[in-house]
Design a protein around this motif. Structure first.
Motif, PDB file in Angstrom:
ATOM      1  N   ARG A   1      40.154  38.278  15.983  1.00  4.51           N
ATOM      2  CA  ARG A   1      39.011  37.364  16.519  1.00  4.51           C
ATOM      3  C   ARG A   1      38.352  37.769  17.667  1.00  4.51           C
ATOM      4  NH1 ARG A   1      41.119  31.477  17.689  1.00  4.51           N
ATOM      5  NH2 ARG A   1      42.153  31.909  15.853  1.00  4.51           N
ATOM      6  N   VAL A   2      39.144  38.338  18.551  1.00  3.77           N
ATOM      7  CA  VAL A   2      38.726  38.580  20.016  1.00  3.77           C
ATOM      8  C   VAL A   2      37.929  39.860  19.731  1.00  3.77           C
ATOM      9  CG1 VAL A   2      40.581  39.996  20.785  1.00  3.77           C
ATOM     10  CG2 VAL A   2      39.015  38.873  22.394  1.00  3.77           C
ATOM     11  N   ARG A   3      38.291  40.778  18.853  1.00  2.98           N
ATOM     12  CA  ARG A   3      37.453  42.109  18.696  1.00  2.98           C
ATOM     13  C   ARG A   3      36.001  41.584  17.777  1.00  2.98           C
ATOM     14  NH1 ARG A   3      42.459  44.001  16.883  1.00  2.98           N
ATOM     15  NH2 ARG A   3      41.926  43.991  14.789  1.00  2.98           N
TER      16      ARG A   3
ATOM     17  N   GLU B   1      43.349  38.198  26.844  1.00  6.21           N
ATOM     18  CA  GLU B   1      43.139  39.119  25.540  1.00  6.21           C
ATOM     19  C   GLU B   1      41.669  39.613  25.432  1.00  6.21           C
ATOM     20  OE1 GLU B   1      42.965  34.673  24.146  1.00  6.21           O
ATOM     21  OE2 GLU B   1      44.286  36.024  25.388  1.00  6.21           O
ATOM     22  N   PHE B   2      40.551  38.985  26.144  1.00 10.30           N
ATOM     23  CA  PHE B   2      39.393  39.692  26.128  1.00 10.30           C
ATOM     24  C   PHE B   2      39.334  40.635  27.219  1.00 10.30           C
ATOM     25  CE2 PHE B   2      35.402  39.903  28.573  1.00 10.30           C
ATOM     26  CZ  PHE B   2      34.670  40.142  27.654  1.00 10.30           C
ATOM     27  N   VAL B   3      40.037  40.179  28.337  1.00  4.34           N
ATOM     28  CA  VAL B   3      40.109  41.577  29.436  1.00  4.34           C
ATOM     29  C   VAL B   3      40.740  42.819  28.789  1.00  4.34           C
ATOM     30  CG1 VAL B   3      40.747  42.171  31.635  1.00  4.34           C
ATOM     31  CG2 VAL B   3      40.162  40.046  30.968  1.00  4.34           C
ATOM     32  N   GLU B   4      41.779  42.446  28.100  1.00  3.14           N
ATOM     33  CA  GLU B   4      42.356  43.550  27.557  1.00  3.14           C
ATOM     34  C   GLU B   4      41.706  44.561  26.272  1.00  3.14           C
ATOM     35  OE1 GLU B   4      46.526  44.843  25.005  1.00  3.14           O
ATOM     36  OE2 GLU B   4      46.260  42.871  25.626  1.00  3.14           O
ATOM     37  N   ALA B   5      41.059  43.736  25.571  1.00  2.00           N
ATOM     38  CA  ALA B   5      40.339  44.098  24.482  1.00  2.00           C
ATOM     39  C   ALA B   5      38.963  44.955  24.861  1.00  2.00           C
ATOM     40  CB  ALA B   5      39.817  43.057  23.376  1.00  2.00           C
TER      41      ALA B   5
ATOM     42  N   ILE C   1      41.994  42.281  35.620  1.00  2.00           N
ATOM     43  CA  ILE C   1      40.462  43.006  35.521  1.00  2.00           C
ATOM     44  C   ILE C   1      40.430  44.102  36.585  1.00  2.00           C
ATOM     45  CG2 ILE C   1      38.014  42.535  36.349  1.00  2.00           C
ATOM     46  CD1 ILE C   1      38.223  39.656  35.426  1.00  2.00           C
ATOM     47  N   ALA C   2      41.212  43.997  37.351  1.00  2.00           N
ATOM     48  CA  ALA C   2      41.211  45.113  38.436  1.00  2.00           C
ATOM     49  C   ALA C   2      42.006  46.401  38.028  1.00  2.00           C
ATOM     50  CB  ALA C   2      42.037  44.701  39.561  1.00  2.00           C
ATOM     51  N   ARG C   3      42.678  46.207  37.054  1.00  2.00           N
ATOM     52  CA  ARG C   3      43.527  47.457  36.556  1.00  2.00           C
ATOM     53  C   ARG C   3      42.333  48.167  35.639  1.00  2.00           C
ATOM     54  NH1 ARG C   3      48.308  43.827  36.570  1.00  2.00           N
ATOM     55  NH2 ARG C   3      47.609  42.738  34.770  1.00  2.00           N
ATOM     56  N   ASN C   4      41.346  47.466  35.020  1.00  2.00           N
ATOM     57  CA  ASN C   4      40.395  48.223  34.184  1.00  2.00           C
ATOM     58  C   ASN C   4      39.284  48.644  35.116  1.00  2.00           C
ATOM     59  OD1 ASN C   4      41.518  47.832  31.675  1.00  2.00           O
ATOM     60  ND2 ASN C   4      40.806  45.785  31.421  1.00  2.00           N
ATOM     61  N   PHE C   5      39.201  48.028  36.161  1.00  2.00           N
ATOM     62  CA  PHE C   5      38.120  48.494  37.202  1.00  2.00           C
ATOM     63  C   PHE C   5      38.717  48.762  38.694  1.00  2.00           C
ATOM     64  CE2 PHE C   5      36.454  45.768  33.731  1.00  2.00           C
ATOM     65  CZ  PHE C   5      35.234  46.548  33.452  1.00  2.00           C
ATOM     66  N   PRO C   6      39.066  49.821  38.852  1.00  2.00           N
ATOM     67  CA  PRO C   6      39.901  50.054  40.158  1.00  2.00           C
ATOM     68  C   PRO C   6      38.663  50.144  41.130  1.00  2.00           C
ATOM     69  CG  PRO C   6      40.492  51.791  38.653  1.00  2.00           C
ATOM     70  CD  PRO C   6      39.419  51.025  37.770  1.00  2.00           C
ATOM     71  N   ASP C   7      37.621  50.189  40.932  1.00  2.00           N
ATOM     72  CA  ASP C   7      36.316  50.255  41.950  1.00  2.00           C
ATOM     73  C   ASP C   7      35.814  48.908  42.165  1.00  2.00           C
ATOM     74  OD1 ASP C   7      34.231  50.331  43.507  1.00  2.00           O
ATOM     75  OD2 ASP C   7      33.513  52.078  42.475  1.00  2.00           O
ATOM     76  N   PRO C   8      36.425  48.093  43.383  1.00  2.00           N
ATOM     77  CA  PRO C   8      35.951  46.749  43.375  1.00  2.00           C
ATOM     78  C   PRO C   8      34.262  46.454  43.206  1.00  2.00           C
ATOM     79  CG  PRO C   8      37.458  47.351  45.009  1.00  2.00           C
ATOM     80  CD  PRO C   8      37.005  48.576  44.447  1.00  2.00           C
ATOM     81  N   ARG C   9      33.710  47.591  43.493  1.00  2.00           N
ATOM     82  CA  ARG C   9      32.062  47.406  43.556  1.00  2.00           C
ATOM     83  C   ARG C   9      31.712  46.936  41.977  1.00  2.00           C
ATOM     84  NH1 ARG C   9      30.259  52.520  46.240  1.00  2.00           N
ATOM     85  NH2 ARG C   9      31.999  53.216  45.101  1.00  2.00           N
ATOM     86  N   LYS C  10      32.546  47.499  41.074  1.00  3.81           N
ATOM     87  CA  LYS C  10      32.090  47.521  39.428  1.00  3.81           C
ATOM     88  C   LYS C  10      32.815  46.414  38.967  1.00  3.81           C
ATOM     89  CE  LYS C  10      30.940  52.648  39.332  1.00  3.81           C
ATOM     90  NZ  LYS C  10      31.057  53.944  38.734  1.00  3.81           N
ATOM     91  N   ARG C  11      33.760  45.621  39.557  1.00  9.75           N
ATOM     92  CA  ARG C  11      34.533  44.807  38.921  1.00  9.75           C
ATOM     93  C   ARG C  11      33.837  43.618  38.407  1.00  9.75           C
ATOM     94  NH1 ARG C  11      39.667  44.636  42.773  1.00  9.75           N
ATOM     95  NH2 ARG C  11      39.365  46.769  42.118  1.00  9.75           N
ATOM     96  N   PRO C  12      34.132  43.013  37.315  1.00 11.70           N
ATOM     97  CA  PRO C  12      33.345  41.726  36.945  1.00 11.70           C
ATOM     98  C   PRO C  12      33.924  40.602  37.846  1.00 11.70           C
ATOM     99  CG  PRO C  12      34.123  42.934  35.098  1.00 11.70           C
ATOM    100  CD  PRO C  12      34.490  43.776  36.116  1.00 11.70           C
ATOM    101  N   ALA C  13      33.043  39.644  37.854  1.00 11.16           N
ATOM    102  CA  ALA C  13      33.228  38.642  38.768  1.00 11.16           C
ATOM    103  C   ALA C  13      33.899  37.164  37.913  1.00 11.16           C
ATOM    104  CB  ALA C  13      31.839  37.937  39.117  1.00 11.16           C
ATOM    105  N   LEU C  14      34.725  36.321  38.558  1.00 13.76           N
ATOM    106  CA  LEU C  14      35.379  35.292  38.020  1.00 13.76           C
ATOM    107  C   LEU C  14      34.328  34.278  38.126  1.00 13.76           C
ATOM    108  CD1 LEU C  14      39.105  35.219  38.848  1.00 13.76           C
ATOM    109  CD2 LEU C  14      38.060  36.327  37.092  1.00 13.76           C
TER     110      LEU C  14
END
Length: 652
Positions: A224-226, A379-383, A436-449
């Motif tokens: 479903r998440v995919r 699960e969204f962040v992971e997928a 989210i940070a694990r997928n986006f090490p650069d804070p400037r590219k990190r999606p917001a909450l």
């Protein structure tokens, strides 16, 4: 959990020179969030509310005056409302903006996604008077902004792009028409608003992770998440445990009452979801697609490309794939389903667009918009992985049960259940930020909450007992929601949408819903929730500071600490939002504005009532603010009443 939550809101142990008092130290150092970055400045959009388009936003809109209903604007101003999520959540899962614009008398029906009617039920045009243009007229009157939730079930990426064009593109003849076809900016101008509205924040989907809102998507959560992200296909059958009528045939906006044969010539129906995929549409991504299986009275009928070549007795039907239309013969070209014959179709829906498709199409119209994912879960962040996206829209809810196997909970039991759950949303936000940070090490590219809805969901206990009427309006709930706001500030949430804007009207005052940002019409009174949450108003524009506590007791027999707090510092002083979650004990505190200038004046504003079940309505307003002048000094002492929300302002 209490220990984990305490760490998340920056409350490590600190030296305390005043035993018997909770020590609260507010440093000038930034508050460092769970992902290792400093918390951003608090924005006005933390004062948001979830609107619901149905019935003139439950009475907030006065169509005769073409403006806010009497008392609404004043109440919204007092609540410092800065952001409205439109057209809402569950109720807007099937919302079609194209049916909600233009002259009200010419608008179409809508399909219910939730409380406004039985799910999939018809909402007639008469209830469709609060469209996008009315919403913008309302927020303009309030001095607020809109964020738009784009449905992800009955709409395509192209539909969403059209919506963006209608709201944001300039009216300039044919010079700017990003999608081709209909120039939606010119349609908006013809509807009386030549200037673009400039909606900056959009959200794709509402709670698709819940089984009750997955609709066409698969029962398997991983698949479903995919499908949510990348779109896809799904077989619709009569065996779905949630949507038993997915094999039905329907008409118009009513997708709940499946149709039977009428005996008339040329019967036409629709599938619940569209488009419909055929074997010839199969791709490597879809895998094999089975032929639809349509039965009339239990007898399979055959699909044909055209009824024109069918004989009088041929049991055939014609399919319009895009809209899922099913057309039967007229007795000359194709047989007629008999009156009362059961109609059923098993079919594959797809290819449906997903989050990636929607974002691409919407940003092709206006690259400056922000599009949040409505699947605000790990699960969204992971997928999604390292693929870029703007933001994630979290729904921070906890379940509140009315009782257990022994019967209804007492007020004390309700309170303790609520407080024991109140650290959970803060923990969820912190964990998502780390994911989210694990997928986006650069804070400037990190999606917001973002928190696009928050509150509680009342559930019946095992014996069927429910929470008390207007539970969500009670002082205990105000304490809970202020605790959540503190966690949002500490986790860098840039907008927070409370659920919901206002209750609906009811001729019986005892049945009105006061558990919202504003009360029910008429009057839209100020609720205790608004009084509590807007204590944070002086924090707007400042970045959170590191807060540490000492001698902060864990409530005996429970799993939560008494005091939670968030703070900002400005050139004028310290702003400390602090909650005492103790049911019956006042908490003496000492506030230490570490290394700051001398405190010249101090004020405490408190929201509470002696009764944890008290709430404001049109008969009484027991939950109010009170103000206390505190003695200035190097450190400032105060007392937090039981079950209270407080703002302590120290002025240099």
């Amino acid at each position: 959990m209490a220990a984990v939550a305490a760490a998340l809101i920056q409350v490590p142990a600190a030296a305390n020179s005043e035993p018997g008092r909770v020590g609260i130290r507010v440093d000038d150092a930034p508050l460092i969030m769970a992902d290792g970055t400093a918390a951003p400045a608090v924005t006005p959009e933390i004062f948001g509310a979830n609107a619901r388009w149905i019935d003139n936003e439950l009475g907030a809109w006065d169509p005769a005056a073409h403006g806010a209903a009497g008392g609404f604007a004043a109440a919204a101003a007092a609540a410092q409302l800065k952001l409205i999520r439109y057209p809402g959540g569950t109720v807007a899962n099937f919302f079609d903006f194209k049916k909600a614009i233009g002259p009200v008398a010419e608008r179409g029906c809508q399909t219910s996604g939730g409380f406004a009617a039985v799910r999939f039920g018809n909402l007639p045009a008469a209830r469709n008077g609060f469209g996008p243009d009315e919403e913008e007229a309302l927020v303009s009157q309030l001095g607020a902004k809109t964020m738009v939730m784009v449905p992800s079930i009955n709409q395509t990426a192209q539909d969403a792009a059209d919506y963006v064009e209608y709201m944001n593109s300039p009216s300039d003849g044919t010079a700017t028409n990003p999608n081709g076809g209909v120039d939606w900016a010119e349609v908006r101008a013809a509807n009386g608003h030549p200037a673009p509205y400039g909606i900056k924040t959009w959200e794709y989907g509402n709670e698709p992770f819940l089984d009750g809102q997955r609709y066409w998507r698969d029962e398997d959560p991983q698949l479903r998440v995919r499908q949510f992200i990348d779109g896809g296909w799904s077989r619709q059958t009569a065996t779905d445990p949630t949507y038993q009528d997915d094999d039905g045939l329907f008409t118009g906006c009513d997708l709940v009452n499946r149709k039977s044969g009428t005996g008339a010539a040329g019967q036409t129906y629709r599938t619940r979801y569209n488009p419909v995929a055929l074997p010839s549409d199969a791709t490597a991504a879809s895998g094999p697609i089975a032929e639809p299986v349509l039965t009339v009275g239990g007898v399979p009928w055959r699909r044909v490309d055209s009824l024109a070549t069918a004989g009088p007795g041929d049991q055939v039907y014609q399919l319009g794939k895009a809209q899922g239309t099913i057309t039967f013969g007229d007795g000359t070209h194709g047989a007629i389903p008999a009156k009362g014959a059961a109609l059923s179709i098993e079919y594959t829906t797809g290819r449906q667009d997903g989050f990636v498709d929607f974002v691409k199409a919407m940003k092709a119209v206006d690259p400056k918009i922000t599009v949040c994912s409505g699947w605000g879960k790990p699960e969204f962040v992971e997928a999604m992985g390292k693929r870029p996206y703007d933001c994630i829209g979290i729904h921070s809810y906890t379940n509140q049960y009315g009782g257990d196997a022994s019967g209804a909970y007492t007020a004390t039991q309700l309170y303790q259940q609520l407080m024991n759950a109140s650290d959970g949303p803060t923990q969820e936000l912190a964990e998502l930020r780390k994911d989210i940070a694990r997928n986006f090490p650069d804070p400037r590219k990190r999606p917001a909450l973002t928190v696009t809805e928050y509150g509680t969901i009342s559930q019946n206990g095992p014996t069927g007992v429910s929470t008390p009427a207007n539970f969500a309006a009670m002082q205990m709930h105000n304490v809970y929601e202020t605790t959540m706001l503190i966690g949002q500030i500490g986790n860098g949430v840039r907008l927070a949408i409370n659920s919901n804007l206002n209750g609906g009207p009811n001729a019986d005052p005892a049945k009105r819903d006061w558990g919202n940002i504003l009360g029910s019409p008429p009057g839209f009174g100020i609720t205790g929730r608004s009084l509590s949450l807007t204590l944070a108003a002086p924090m707007i524009g400042a970045a959170p500071r590191k807060v540490s506590t000492v001698d902060n007791p864990t409530i005996p027999g429970q799993h939560y600490t008494a005091v939670v707090a968030a703070a900002t510092r400005t050139s004028s002083g310290v702003q400390l939002l602090v909650v005492n979650r103790s049911l019956d004990q006042a908490m003496p505190i000492t506030v230490d504005p570490a290394d700051g200038p001398a405190v010249r004046s101090a004020m405490q504003t408190t929201v509470t009532d002696a009764d944890i079940t008290a709430y404001n309505n049109d008969q009484a307003q027991p939950v109010q603010r009170s103000m206390t002048t505190l003695a200035p000094g190097r450190k400032v002492r105060a007392e937090l009443p039981p079950h209270s929300a407080n703002l302590i302002e120290l002025r240099y």
